[in-house]
Motif scaffolding. Structure first.
Motif, mmCIF file in Angstrom:
data_model
loop_
_atom_site.group_PDB
_atom_site.id
_atom_site.type_symbol
_atom_site.label_atom_id
_atom_site.label_comp_id
_atom_site.label_asym_id
_atom_site.label_seq_id
_atom_site.Cartn_x
_atom_site.Cartn_y
_atom_site.Cartn_z
ATOM 1 N N ASP A 325 0.747 -1.202 0.217
ATOM 2 C CA ASP A 325 -0.001 -0.265 0.041
ATOM 3 C C ASP A 325 0.790 1.209 0.059
ATOM 4 N N VAL A 326 0.890 2.020 -1.289
ATOM 5 C CA VAL A 326 1.418 3.413 -1.019
ATOM 6 C C VAL A 326 0.258 4.510 -1.406
ATOM 7 N N ARG A 327 0.369 5.459 -0.391
ATOM 8 C CA ARG A 327 -0.434 6.632 -0.630
ATOM 9 C C ARG A 327 0.054 7.653 -1.758
ATOM 10 N N VAL A 328 -0.473 7.765 -3.137
ATOM 11 C CA VAL A 328 0.094 8.402 -4.077
ATOM 12 C C VAL A 328 -0.705 9.871 -4.133
ATOM 13 N N VAL A 329 0.336 10.898 -3.854
ATOM 14 C CA VAL A 329 -0.334 12.402 -3.783
ATOM 15 C C VAL A 329 0.192 12.745 -4.853
ATOM 16 N N HIS A 330 -0.786 13.488 -5.604
ATOM 17 C CA HIS A 330 -0.424 14.230 -6.852
ATOM 18 C C HIS A 330 -0.683 15.616 -6.877
ATOM 19 N N GLY A 331 0.674 16.045 -6.944
ATOM 20 C CA GLY A 331 0.899 17.658 -6.865
ATOM 21 C C GLY A 331 2.471 17.845 -6.552
ATOM 22 N N ALA A 332 2.602 19.181 -6.409
ATOM 23 C CA ALA A 332 3.960 19.855 -6.495
ATOM 24 C C ALA A 332 4.592 20.163 -4.897
ATOM 25 N N ALA A 333 5.465 19.607 -4.612
ATOM 26 C CA ALA A 333 6.102 19.830 -3.450
ATOM 27 C C ALA A 333 6.720 21.513 -3.511
ATOM 28 N N PRO A 334 6.662 22.359 -2.467
ATOM 29 C CA PRO A 334 6.469 21.881 -1.063
ATOM 30 C C PRO A 334 4.824 22.099 -0.836
ATOM 31 N N THR A 335 4.125 22.790 -1.563
ATOM 32 C CA THR A 335 2.684 22.976 -1.615
ATOM 33 C C THR A 335 1.848 22.037 -0.898
ATOM 34 N N VAL A 336 1.932 20.664 -1.596
ATOM 35 C CA VAL A 336 1.124 19.567 -1.241
ATOM 36 C C VAL A 336 1.500 19.185 0.072
ATOM 37 N N LEU A 337 2.557 19.276 0.484
ATOM 38 C CA LEU A 337 3.065 18.672 1.760
ATOM 39 C C LEU A 337 2.388 19.099 2.977
ATOM 40 N N SER A 338 1.531 20.049 2.988
ATOM 41 C CA SER A 338 0.889 20.871 4.052
ATOM 42 C C SER A 338 -0.356 19.695 4.526
ATOM 43 N N ASP A 339 -0.716 18.950 3.453
ATOM 44 C CA ASP A 339 -1.812 18.075 3.682
ATOM 45 C C ASP A 339 -1.680 16.681 4.257
ATOM 46 N N LEU A 340 -0.296 16.515 4.412
ATOM 47 C CA LEU A 340 0.294 15.184 4.881
ATOM 48 C C LEU A 340 0.360 15.261 6.579
ATOM 49 N N ASP A 341 0.149 14.329 6.886
ATOM 50 C CA ASP A 341 0.841 13.975 8.492
ATOM 51 C C ASP A 341 2.069 14.095 8.546
ATOM 52 N N ASP A 342 2.671 14.413 9.814
ATOM 53 C CA ASP A 342 4.210 14.605 9.995
ATOM 54 C C ASP A 342 4.657 13.187 9.407
ATOM 55 N N PRO A 343 5.807 13.058 9.045
ATOM 56 C CA PRO A 343 6.602 11.890 8.650
ATOM 57 C C PRO A 343 7.712 11.598 9.919
ATOM 58 N N VAL A 359 13.548 20.631 0.743
ATOM 59 C CA VAL A 359 14.216 20.402 1.930
ATOM 60 C C VAL A 359 13.810 21.057 3.232
ATOM 61 N N THR A 360 13.657 22.375 3.323
ATOM 62 C CA THR A 360 13.422 23.186 4.598
ATOM 63 C C THR A 360 11.973 22.760 5.134
ATOM 64 N N ALA A 361 10.835 22.595 4.124
ATOM 65 C CA ALA A 361 9.823 22.000 4.581
ATOM 66 C C ALA A 361 9.769 20.604 5.248
ATOM 67 N N CYS A 362 10.554 19.723 4.693
ATOM 68 C CA CYS A 362 10.604 18.327 5.110
ATOM 69 C C CYS A 362 11.285 18.363 6.342
#
Length: 437
Positions: A325-343, A359-362
């Motif tokens: 299972d891999v959740r695929v997120v379609h979009g450009a980083a870093p914008t779409v990263l705000s919708d993800l839970d902290d890794p 890199v800064t956002a991650c």
């Protein structure tokens, strides 16, 4: 001896508990267990709440009775001081007390040799029995008194999970965390298991679970991908074993024009990411999703971020081909990263001019590690500065490899691959918030 009796799921006390209770001087258990046992007034009892005070009380009782026996044996007439009732300790617990139960705490405090354990049927076994589904391949995770995120990530990564719930970590909270991220999952909420007239086993979607008040009778929650609930016959219980190999050859993935992390790079990246069950890993600029798939094969939950439509389809195809299972997120980083839970960990395999911002956002949100693969060396300083600024300890290496390639005449030559700089940042352990050391 300390006798530990598992009552079974909602069942009355088993016959072997009667003899133990007859010789008990102290009985410990939940209020409902003590009431069901119908104890004599002379027996000391402790209503089980916080565990530490109960263990302290048991220890004090054992020491007191040991001292009394020693004093009694030293008397000329050999008379002891047992009194009208016995000296034994009985601990009453639900289900199987050796399965995420009180046996671990008792054995840690008093030693296994002092315990006489009589297990009942666990709530996990009972819940799966109600569904008629085998559970030798289920992953069991406890959210009772623990951070819910581990249970959530296990549910994202595995098709058959039993979650032992607790206050603040029940069906509603689990459903809210999974509602928009696990479209194929169904939650089975088991309440008051074994209690005639009150038992309920309900199938709901994560969104439906999140919208309800479930009260205090919940026994546990099963999170299932019902299409895969009946897996192949197993010889080893629990989640499937880890991969027998990793850093898979590029030929084992669908990719475009060799736009894929080479297996030499993937091998070191996986070593620095350390994916494991209960983790959430981001693969940013995933391309073919080779890193995402490999992390998922280790049991981690994975979100693969990819901005191209054809890349999204390739990632899904590769995940399906490898059975993960891999959740695929379609979009450009870093914008779409705000919708993800902290890794817990992040692999960055793309980014272009946006790489420093990515890199800064991650790095701002990663709990443990960030690994960055770069073909352009002029991007290394900015990426390193971003990791250092976020408090990571940094290191890196330029990977250059030459592979065997056949030549006519049955001989081989060395064919060089393009060099890649792998940079990684690891958050010092003292700064990993919420993670037990």
């Amino acid at each position: 001896m300390i006798t530990v009796v598992g009552t079974g799921t909602g069942a009355p006390l088993p016959p072997d508990a009667e003899a133990a209770l007859a010789g008990a001087g102290l009985v410990v258990g939940a209020r409902r267990h003590l009431v069901a046992a119908r104890l004599p007034d002379a027996v000391e009892r402790i209503v089980l709440g916080p565990l530490a005070p109960a263990l302290d009380a048991i220890e004090q009782y054992v020491e007191k009775r040991s001292a009394e026996r020693a004093a009694g044996s030293a008397r000329p007439d050999g008379a002891g001081s047992d009194g009208a009732h016995g000296n034994g300790v009985v601990v009453l617990a639900s289900g199987d007390p050796g399965f995420f139960g009180i046996v671990r705490a008792l054995a840690g405090r008093f030693g296994p040799d002092l315990l006489d354990v009589h297990p009942g049927v666990s709530s996990v076994a009972t819940a799966f029995a109600r569904l008629g589904v085998p559970w030798d391949d289920a992953v069991v995770v406890s959210a009772h008194g623990r951070d819910l995120r581990t249970a959530v990530n296990v549910c994202r990564a595995h098709p058959k999970v039993a979650v032992l719930t607790g206050p603040g970590s029940g069906p509603a909270e689990l459903g809210a965390a999974l509602a928009h991220r696990c479209g194929t999952r169904v939650l089975v909420v088991a309440s008051a298991l074994g209690n005639p007239g009150r038992e309920r086993v309900e199938r709901v979607t994560p969104a439906e679970a999140a919208a309800r008040d479930w009260g205090t009778a919940v026994s546990l929650v099963l999170c299932l991908d019902e299409a895969r609930a009946l897996g192949p016959v197993r010889t080893v219980a629990g989640p499937r074993p880890g991969p027998d190999r990793w850093a898979l050859d590029e030929r084992e993935f669908t990719h475009r024009d060799s736009m894929i992390s080479k297996f030499e790079v993937r091998a070191l990246a996986l070593a620095r990411l350390g994916p494991r069950p209960g983790d959430l890993v981001w693969d940013v600029g995933a391309g073919s999703g080779s890193v995402a798939v490999e992390c998922a094969r280790f049991g981690a939950a994975v979100a693969a971020v990819e901005k191209t439509v054809d890349g999204v389809e390739r990632i899904r195809a590769n995940a399906e081909a490898h059975g993960v299972d891999v959740r695929v997120v379609h979009g450009a980083a870093p914008t779409v990263l705000s919708d993800l839970d902290d890794p817990d960990a992040v692999f960055i395999g793309g980014g272009g001019r946006e790489l420093p911002a990515i890199v800064t956002a991650c790095a701002r949100r990663a709990r443990r590690a960030v690994v960055v693969a770069m073909a352009a060396l002029d991007r290394v300083p900015a990426a390193r500065d971003a990791l250092v600024a976020a408090g990571f300890d940094c290191d890196g290496v330029l990977l250059q490899s030459s592979r065997l390639a056949p030549l006519p005449g049955g001989v081989d030559r060395l064919a060089a691959t393009n060099p890649v700089f792998l940079l990684w940042g690891v958050r010092p352990p003292a700064r990993i918030e919420g993670v037990p050391q």
